[in-house]
Design a protein around this motif. Structure first.
Motif, PDB file in Angstrom:
ATOM      1  N   LEU A 112       5.895   2.378  -1.915  1.00 44.55           N
ATOM      2  CA  LEU A 112       5.961   1.380  -3.219  1.00 44.55           C
ATOM      3  C   LEU A 112       5.739  -0.142  -2.698  1.00 44.55           C
ATOM      4  N   ALA A 113       6.098  -0.546  -1.686  1.00 42.03           N
ATOM      5  CA  ALA A 113       6.109  -2.008  -1.206  1.00 42.03           C
ATOM      6  C   ALA A 113       4.474  -2.198  -0.929  1.00 42.03           C
ATOM      7  N   GLU A 114       4.059  -1.363  -0.330  1.00 43.63           N
ATOM      8  CA  GLU A 114       2.405  -1.665  -0.096  1.00 43.63           C
ATOM      9  C   GLU A 114       1.517  -1.682  -1.370  1.00 43.63           C
ATOM     10  N   LEU A 115       2.163  -0.823  -2.418  1.00 39.55           N
ATOM     11  CA  LEU A 115       1.292  -0.723  -3.623  1.00 39.55           C
ATOM     12  C   LEU A 115       1.367  -2.018  -4.480  1.00 39.55           C
ATOM     13  N   ARG A 116       2.615  -2.716  -4.407  1.00 42.15           N
ATOM     14  CA  ARG A 116       2.993  -3.824  -5.228  1.00 42.15           C
ATOM     15  C   ARG A 116       2.639  -5.129  -4.527  1.00 42.15           C
TER      16      ARG A 116
END
Length: 301
Positions: A112-116
């Motif tokens: 999720l962090a990498e996506l955002r």
């Protein structure tokens, strides 16, 4: 003010953040559940007394029960980690605090962090879906699809997928459950057993690395075909620690797909199969991303 806990198999990061900016971070070793979770709670209580948390995000190693309707929600399921089966991760960490919270796996949080904020946010068009694979002591995989993590009765367990074996590869695998699942083939302990020496002593020119690359590539190809993820990020000590291994994997993915996915070819593969951009910050920022989701779910954000 947000609280975050990244619970790993060897160490735990307890943090507080304002928005996505981490203000304070404490590291404690992962020992017993009573000691580890108790120390984390004491740190959080001290911070909460200074300024109450608006939300909490918890990213934990698994396997975890993530079905919120299940009686054992947030509890550690049978695990090789001694003493942790049955540990109440959710209840212990959230009970002392009056704020919304979200629990997920550490790799789902990292995805999720990498996506955002990481690899998914780069390039001319931000990604809406990616998979984060970590290859180290085990093999874990997290998914952020359409802005949310993938979870249901549990969470993705891609480390225990079986893949086609490379021609001539007779290694039986090391997984106590499945033998030659992907974790039993390419995790750190599996490589030590496959090569007969500790990981740091393995000859980088050993031809058996070609078998390892083939195994990882089959996992990546399976993910691309089954989820339509726009990116697959490969991290962890094995994933990021071997010069040239990622290039071997990329080449084999293109070959294995055989042109069926028209957007994946020798020119595009570098941006599709790549290392994480956030590095070792993906896990802690994953806990922050989960806390922000808790805010949103509570109608605060």
């Amino acid at each position: 003010m947000l609280a975050g806990v990244e619970l790993g198999g060897t160490k735990v990061f307890v943090l507080r953040a304002r928005g996505r900016i981490i203000l304070d971070r404490e590291m404690i070793p992962t020992t017993t559940p009573l000691d580890t979770l108790g120390r984390a709670v004491e740190i959080l209580k001290d911070w909460d007394a200074q300024e109450a948390f608006a939300a909490m995000g918890i990213g934990s190693f698994g396997p975890l029960r993530l079905d919120s309707h299940a009686a054992d929600f947030g509890i550690m399921l049978p695990t090789p980690k001694p003493g942790w089966a049955g540990a109440d991760i959710w209840g212990t960490l959230t009970a002392p605090f009056d704020c919304p919270a979200v629990i997920d796996t550490d790799v789902n949080g990292a995805a999720l962090a990498e996506l955002r904020w990481g690899a998914g946010a780069q390039g001319p068009v931000p990604s809406d879906s990616l998979c984060y694979i970590t290859i180290g002591t085990g093999v874990g995989g997290g998914f952020a699809l359409n802005g949310r993590t993938l979870r249901g009765a549990m969470h993705p367990e891609i480390g225990h997928i079986r893949v086609p074996r490379a021609h001539g590869d007779s290694f039986a695998g090391s997984c106590p459950f499945h033998g030659d699942c992907i974790e039993g083939l390419v995790s750190g302990p599996a490589l030590a057993k496959r090569f007969g020496v500790p990981g740091h002593e393995i000859d980088p020119n050993d031809p058996r690395w070609d078998h390892v690359a083939s195994d990882i590539a089959h996992l990546v190809s399976t993910i691309l075909l089954s989820t339509s993820a726009r990116q697959v990020l490969i991290g962890g000590g094995v994933g990021m620690g071997r010069t040239g291994l990622l290039d071997q994997v990329r080449e084999k993915v293109v070959t294995q797909l055989g042109g069926y996915l028209s957007h994946i070819d020798a020119d595009s593969i570098d941006q599709i199969v790549r290392p994480p951009m956030l590095g070792d910050q993906a896990g802690p920022l994953g806990a922050v991303a989960l806390a922000l989701d808790a805010l949103e779910g509570a109608g605060i954000a």
